[in-house]
Scaffold this active site. Sequence first.
Site, PDB file in Angstrom:
ATOM      1  CD  GLU A  65      -2.507  -1.260   2.695  1.00 45.16           C
ATOM      2  OE1 GLU A  65      -3.648  -1.765   2.746  1.00 45.16           O
ATOM      3  OE2 GLU A  65      -1.897  -0.842   3.707  1.00 45.16           O
ATOM      4  CB  ALA A 148       5.584  -7.398  15.400  1.00 44.42           C
ATOM      5  CG  ASP A 170      -0.696 -15.171  19.764  1.00 45.99           C
ATOM      6  OD1 ASP A 170      -0.541 -14.048  19.258  1.00 45.99           O
ATOM      7  OD2 ASP A 170      -0.650 -16.222  19.097  1.00 45.99           O
ATOM      8  N   GLY A 234      -6.229  -5.107  14.388  1.00 45.81           N
ATOM      9  CA  GLY A 234      -5.534  -6.126  13.608  1.00 45.81           C
ATOM     10  C   GLY A 234      -5.371  -5.735  12.159  1.00 45.81           C
ATOM     11  CG  ASP A 236      -7.893  -3.433   9.782  1.00 46.21           C
ATOM     12  OD1 ASP A 236      -8.836  -4.090  10.223  1.00 46.21           O
ATOM     13  OD2 ASP A 236      -7.157  -2.727  10.488  1.00 46.21           O
ATOM     14  CE  LYS A 240      -7.035  -9.710  10.226  1.00 47.19           C
ATOM     15  NZ  LYS A 240      -7.167  -9.178  11.590  1.00 47.19           N
TER      16      LYS A 240
END
Length: 349
Positions: A65, A148, A170, A234, A236, A240
Amino acid sequence: MPPLPSELAYVPFVSVEHMMGLVHHIGIETVLRDLADEIEADFKRWELFDKTPRVASHSDVGVIELMPTSDGEMYGFKYVNGHPKNTKEGLQTVTAFGLLADVDTGYPKLLTEMTVLTALRTAATSAMVAKHLAPKGSNTMAMIGNGAQSEFQCLAFKAICGIDTVRLYDIDPAATAKAARNLAGKGLTVVPCASGEESMEGAQIITTCTADKQYATILTDNMIGEGVHINAIGGDCPGKTELHKDILLRSDIFVEYPEQTWVEGEIQQLDHGHPITEMWQVITGQAKGRTSDKQITLFDSVGFAIEDFSALRYISKAIEGTAYFTRLDMLADPDDPRDLFGMLERSKD
């Protein structure tokens, strides 16, 4: 001997090594607070900026992007990728670099790594928004997704919102162990959890930060009680999501730039007529944020170019008078601006 570059040829470049050194020099919590202040200041003048959804090139394995914007005086853009499969190959899911330029001349004024800087600005944005939306006196955050970004989020919420406890979960226990190890000695009570449900026990703030490119249900409706703030950050992209649709229907939803969030955010699950509030309107007092103790607030964050602009401007100022940058010979600057070819010819000597 070819002539040396002129002063106009040089552009400050902040490498990854320089960025890490600068953060340690200033202090990470100070950097997070400073970034939050810069981002909030730019949200207050949101209407001055050029705004466009990021230019995205999607593939089966990820996305690349470009994120541009300008306030009329400076122009900034970020190149960023998102490739969830990279982790299994020993690579970063997200890498980035960015540039800040002078609108009057078009000359670049800063080139910098933005992998570390994006993690910092994302965390600073999350906590800045939570300062306006989270329940008063919040002291515990559930951190679901311990990759991360997770430690940056935890430290930002400590520095900006005053939380003192983080509950980590997680699906990969090794990721939780890594985050707990990195957060040791940082002034937080760190509680590793065996499930998402366990992580939310006593949490007033819930942060979801997962990367898989699929419709996922990280949070189900029965997991969310009244009076919480959800920070959905999260990675995107179209197709998703992290939250069950019913959570969205129970929440007051706040976004950065609707035209981008409708495509990439949690709200892609909803009809476009569903009410949402732009966060800049809350910060400027044009719209309400949290209005009751029982309200569920949801920040459907996808990241927006103005936040990167704020971060670029902050770094441009922060490196002044320091050794945390290199001067790159990046711009051709012939004695006669019409004689670029002559400059090339003379360089043979």
